[in-house]
Write a protein that holds these residues in place. Sequence first.
Motif, PDB file in Angstrom:
ATOM      1  N   PRO A 207       0.842  -1.189   0.000  1.00 49.15           N
ATOM      2  CA  PRO A 207       0.000   0.000   0.000  1.00 49.15           C
ATOM      3  C   PRO A 207       0.882   1.246   0.000  1.00 49.15           C
ATOM      4  O   PRO A 207       2.025   1.207   0.481  1.00 49.15           O
ATOM      5  N   SER A 208       0.375   2.350  -0.528  1.00 47.20           N
ATOM      6  CA  SER A 208       1.214   3.527  -0.764  1.00 47.20           C
ATOM      7  C   SER A 208       1.970   3.999   0.470  1.00 47.20           C
ATOM      8  O   SER A 208       3.160   4.308   0.387  1.00 47.20           O
ATOM      9  N   GLY A 209       1.328   4.075   1.627  1.00 46.54           N
ATOM     10  CA  GLY A 209       2.007   4.539   2.839  1.00 46.54           C
ATOM     11  C   GLY A 209       3.120   3.610   3.259  1.00 46.54           C
ATOM     12  O   GLY A 209       4.234   4.043   3.573  1.00 46.54           O
TER      13      GLY A 209
ATOM     14  N   ALA B 279       8.936   1.915   3.272  1.00 48.23           N
ATOM     15  CA  ALA B 279       9.933   0.943   2.813  1.00 48.23           C
ATOM     16  C   ALA B 279      10.997   1.600   1.943  1.00 48.23           C
ATOM     17  O   ALA B 279      12.179   1.274   2.051  1.00 48.23           O
ATOM     18  N   ASP B 280      10.574   2.528   1.094  1.00 46.39           N
ATOM     19  CA  ASP B 280      11.521   3.221   0.215  1.00 46.39           C
ATOM     20  C   ASP B 280      12.385   4.228   0.975  1.00 46.39           C
ATOM     21  O   ASP B 280      13.590   4.310   0.762  1.00 46.39           O
ATOM     22  N   ASP B 281      11.751   4.991   1.854  1.00 47.79           N
ATOM     23  CA  ASP B 281      12.452   6.084   2.541  1.00 47.79           C
ATOM     24  C   ASP B 281      13.264   5.611   3.755  1.00 47.79           C
ATOM     25  O   ASP B 281      14.240   6.255   4.132  1.00 47.79           O
TER      26      ASP B 281
ATOM     27  N   TRP C 137      12.044  -0.719   7.574  1.00 44.00           N
ATOM     28  CA  TRP C 137      11.168  -1.687   6.910  1.00 44.00           C
ATOM     29  C   TRP C 137      11.702  -3.103   7.065  1.00 44.00           C
ATOM     30  O   TRP C 137      10.938  -4.034   7.327  1.00 44.00           O
ATOM     31  N   ARG C 138      13.007  -3.289   6.916  1.00 47.09           N
ATOM     32  CA  ARG C 138      13.587  -4.632   7.088  1.00 47.09           C
ATOM     33  C   ARG C 138      13.362  -5.142   8.510  1.00 47.09           C
ATOM     34  O   ARG C 138      13.028  -6.318   8.712  1.00 47.09           O
TER      35      ARG C 138
END
Length: 107
Positions: free
Chosen positions: A7-9, A14-16, A21-22
Amino acid sequence: MANQDLPSGAGKVADDYPEVWRAFASLGKACAEAGPLDDRTRRLVKLALAVGGGSEGAVHSHMRRAMDEGIEPEALKQVAMLAIPTLGLPAGVAALTWIEDITDTRR
């Protein structure tokens, strides 16, 4: 799961913040492996938790994964029916509409 499938959020986190995220993904894996529940049961429980938390985005996310994993739409819709006596009719009906957002687009 690739970041573009999130999902976008969650995908933005995860990207930023890939280390965060890991760590989050690692925690999820550890929790999933902490007991005897099979994959299908875990997915249904996660869907029910998303319903109980009132999170439309999480319901959609768990629904997409459940459908990809071959869980039948009737079982997924039953999660919303089970929510009615515990969470109330409005919450159960809302959950059913969120579930049908996914089941009805996959026909």
